[in-house]
Scaffold this motif. Structure first.
Motif, PDB file in Angstrom:
ATOM      1  N   THR A  99      15.486  25.886  16.475  1.00 18.46           N
ATOM      2  CA  THR A  99      16.835  25.998  17.060  1.00 18.46           C
ATOM      3  C   THR A  99      17.505  24.621  17.036  1.00 18.46           C
ATOM      4  OG1 THR A  99      16.136  25.422  19.304  1.00 18.46           O
ATOM      5  CG2 THR A  99      16.094  27.776  18.746  1.00 18.46           C
ATOM      6  N   GLY A 100      18.798  24.604  17.305  1.00 21.75           N
ATOM      7  CA  GLY A 100      19.519  23.341  17.420  1.00 21.75           C
ATOM      8  C   GLY A 100      19.019  22.553  18.631  1.00 21.75           C
ATOM      9  N   TYR A 101      18.706  23.263  19.680  1.00 18.54           N
ATOM     10  CA  TYR A 101      18.187  22.612  20.900  1.00 18.54           C
ATOM     11  C   TYR A 101      16.904  21.841  20.551  1.00 18.54           C
ATOM     12  CZ  TYR A 101      17.381  22.278  25.982  1.00 18.54           C
ATOM     13  OH  TYR A 101      17.222  21.822  27.267  1.00 18.54           O
ATOM     14  N   HIS A 125      26.037  17.748  25.362  1.00 18.53           N
ATOM     15  CA  HIS A 125      25.323  19.005  25.654  1.00 18.53           C
ATOM     16  C   HIS A 125      23.973  18.766  26.348  1.00 18.53           C
ATOM     17  CE1 HIS A 125      23.036  22.681  24.275  1.00 18.53           C
ATOM     18  NE2 HIS A 125      24.168  23.229  24.682  1.00 18.53           N
ATOM     19  N   SER A 127      21.102  19.797  25.740  1.00 15.18           N
ATOM     20  CA  SER A 127      19.959  19.511  24.859  1.00 15.18           C
ATOM     21  C   SER A 127      19.908  18.024  24.491  1.00 15.18           C
ATOM     22  CB  SER A 127      20.021  20.367  23.587  1.00 15.18           C
ATOM     23  OG  SER A 127      21.226  20.156  22.894  1.00 15.18           O
ATOM     24  N   GLU A 166      28.749  14.345  20.530  1.00 13.25           N
ATOM     25  CA  GLU A 166      28.988  15.589  19.800  1.00 13.25           C
ATOM     26  C   GLU A 166      30.150  15.348  18.832  1.00 13.25           C
ATOM     27  OE1 GLU A 166      29.267  19.183  22.180  1.00 13.25           O
ATOM     28  OE2 GLU A 166      27.919  18.338  23.664  1.00 13.25           O
ATOM     29  N   SER A 170      31.476  20.975  23.046  1.00 18.47           N
ATOM     30  CA  SER A 170      31.247  22.423  23.113  1.00 18.47           C
ATOM     31  C   SER A 170      32.026  23.138  24.206  1.00 18.47           C
ATOM     32  CB  SER A 170      29.761  22.701  23.282  1.00 18.47           C
ATOM     33  OG  SER A 170      29.287  22.125  24.475  1.00 18.47           O
ATOM     34  N   ASP A 195      25.773  15.151  17.018  1.00 19.61           N
ATOM     35  CA  ASP A 195      25.416  16.562  17.114  1.00 19.61           C
ATOM     36  C   ASP A 195      26.692  17.337  16.810  1.00 19.61           C
ATOM     37  OD1 ASP A 195      25.176  19.171  17.953  1.00 19.61           O
ATOM     38  OD2 ASP A 195      24.024  18.714  19.749  1.00 19.61           O
ATOM     39  N   HIS A 198      29.159  22.438  16.723  1.00 16.00           N
ATOM     40  CA  HIS A 198      30.380  23.267  16.734  1.00 16.00           C
ATOM     41  C   HIS A 198      31.382  22.930  15.638  1.00 16.00           C
ATOM     42  CE1 HIS A 198      29.232  25.386  20.354  1.00 16.00           C
ATOM     43  NE2 HIS A 198      28.661  24.249  20.711  1.00 16.00           N
ATOM     44  N   SER A 226      23.335  23.072  14.327  1.00 15.16           N
ATOM     45  CA  SER A 226      22.787  24.409  14.542  1.00 15.16           C
ATOM     46  C   SER A 226      23.185  25.301  13.368  1.00 15.16           C
ATOM     47  CB  SER A 226      23.372  24.959  15.846  1.00 15.16           C
ATOM     48  OG  SER A 226      23.014  26.301  16.001  1.00 15.16           O
ATOM     49  N   LYS A 229      25.784  28.911  14.746  1.00 13.93           N
ATOM     50  CA  LYS A 229      27.184  28.972  15.188  1.00 13.93           C
ATOM     51  C   LYS A 229      28.089  29.208  13.973  1.00 13.93           C
ATOM     52  CE  LYS A 229      25.601  26.126  18.955  1.00 13.93           C
ATOM     53  NZ  LYS A 229      25.235  27.167  19.912  1.00 13.93           N
TER      54      LYS A 229
END
Ligand SMILES: Cc1ncc(COP(=O)(O)O)c(C=O)c1O
Length: 376
Positions: A99-101, A125, A127, A166, A170, A195, A198, A226, A229
């Motif tokens: 996962t992205g997390y 975020h 994460s 980011e 998000s 990151d 999005h 990720s 998305k």
């Protein structure tokens, strides 16, 4: 004396969460195209992160690898996807995580260590926040997109210095100041991590992401993103130079000690990547314009220029009431509350997708107009 059960504290904790209007409950739903059906009620889905709305590609369910990638889970399809993602980010190599997390947890804790200094935007975020803690480095939070604060905090000591932001935030849908951040980082010889969960696949030339949109791709040392998305598939990945990816393979606990994503999901990502994303991107841009213009005309204060459009309500209970009104009128937007956003900044986070038709957006605007009359 009343004997207490050892888990009695759980009820009291849940009670406190409820008292603060922060209780979360799972709802079961079925997503189909631009709609979601919850408890038999068909609603317009305005909270999906499948921004590009690529028409579902049929995939064949295959035998799962049932092993981690370093054991026997490294299906051949990974090689093709990782080569494509590296090229997509103009980097030497990439690495897919479940996962992205987990990509954040694994990559940040592999690259950053005790004695280093991390500068992290205050709206990053969860994460990223957890990954910073895991790294054992000193973490300084700079005010959101505040370049003076970033520069001031960068003066503190650290063996390696790292800025993490980011690309598109998000919960607010605003851009990170990547031009300024990369200039500051270059001068201070700071490692820059973005990151772009999005912005990836949605923004920039051929969906290459937010750094491409600001023409600073080459200045980003490590990308984290990720696949769940913009691409509407599942998984996470990082892209960087060869030795960084090598270190991630050797140090990321969230990569080494977990099973590989099933190969059919990797093939699904490949098919989606190879689909006509440009057409979907154009449709998404049109939808963003129609919805944000309509919301402004009704009287909502909309600052976002992207596919994430928050309507800030403030009070948690009011946000829940607002969300319920929309739900009862056929529109699904999940209210977002603390700790996902700061206290008293609860909001309806609308995400625009290419799934929506012109008529869907017109219908949503009708309901938002009613809500505006009732709640404002
Ligand atoms: C900025 C950001 N990074 C990482 C993630 C985690 O991505 P994934 O859903 O693939 O675990 C999210 C998901 O909400 C996110 O918003």
């Amino acid at each position: 004396m009343v004997l207490k059960h050892k888990l009695d504290f759980v009820d009291s904790e849940i009670g406190k969460i409820k008292q603060n209007n922060l209780y979360r409950k799972l709802r079961y739903g079925k997503v189909k195209d631009s709609h979601i059906t919850i408890s038999g009620k068909k609603l317009l889905n305005l909270c999906s992160n499948d921004y590009l709305g690529i028409t579902t590609t049929k995939i064949q369910f295959k035998q799962l690898q049932s092993s981690s990638r370093l054991v026997s889970g490294n299906d051949e399809s990974y090689k093709k996807l990782e080569d494509i993602l590296a090229r997509h980010k103009t980097k030497q190599n990439s690495l897919v995580y479940p996962t992205g997390y987990m990509a954040n947890l694994g990559a940040i804790s592999s690259i950053v260590k005790k004695g280093d200094l991390i500068l992290s935007d205050e709206l990053n975020h969860a994460s990223i926040i957890e990954s910073c803690k895991l790294s054992d480095a000193k973490v300084l939070i700079y005010k959101h997109n505040d370049m003076q604060d970033l520069q001031k905090k960068l003066k503190q000591n650290g063996k390696n210095k790292v800025v993490i932001t980011e690309g598109i935030f998000s919960m607010d849908g605003d851009f990170s100041f990547l031009k300024q951040i990369t200039e500051i980082s270059e001068k201070a010889k700071t490692i820059t991590i973005v990151d772009d969960a999005h912005g990836d696949f949605v923004i920039g030339e051929d969906g290459k992401g937010t750094p491409n949109y600001f023409n600073v791709s080459k200045k980003i040392d490590l990308y984290i993103s990720s696949l769940s998305k913009g691409l509407g598939s599942f998984g996470g990945y990082v892209a960087s130079q060869n030795n960084v990816i090598d270190l991630c393979i050797n140090k990321s606990k969230s990569f080494i000690y977990t099973s590989a994503l099933p190969s059919f999901l990797i093939e699904y990502s490949l098919k989606r990547f190879e689909s006509n994303r440009e057409k979907q991107k154009k449709k998404l841009e049109k939808n963003i314009k129609q919805l944000s213009k309509g919301l402004r005309q009704i009287g909502y204060e909309i600052n976002s220029r992207t596919h994430i459009i928050p309507i800030i309500i403030g009070n948690e209970k009011s946000a829940m009431d607002f969300g319920e009104f929309l739900f009862n009128n056929g529109v699904f937007v999940q209210p977002i509350r603390y700790p996902t956003v700061p206290k008293n900044q609860a909001r309806l986070r609308i995400s625009v997708t290419a799934w929506l038709s012109k008529a869907d957006i017109e219908k949503a605007l009708e309901i938002f107009e009613k809500a505006h009359t009732k709640f404002r």
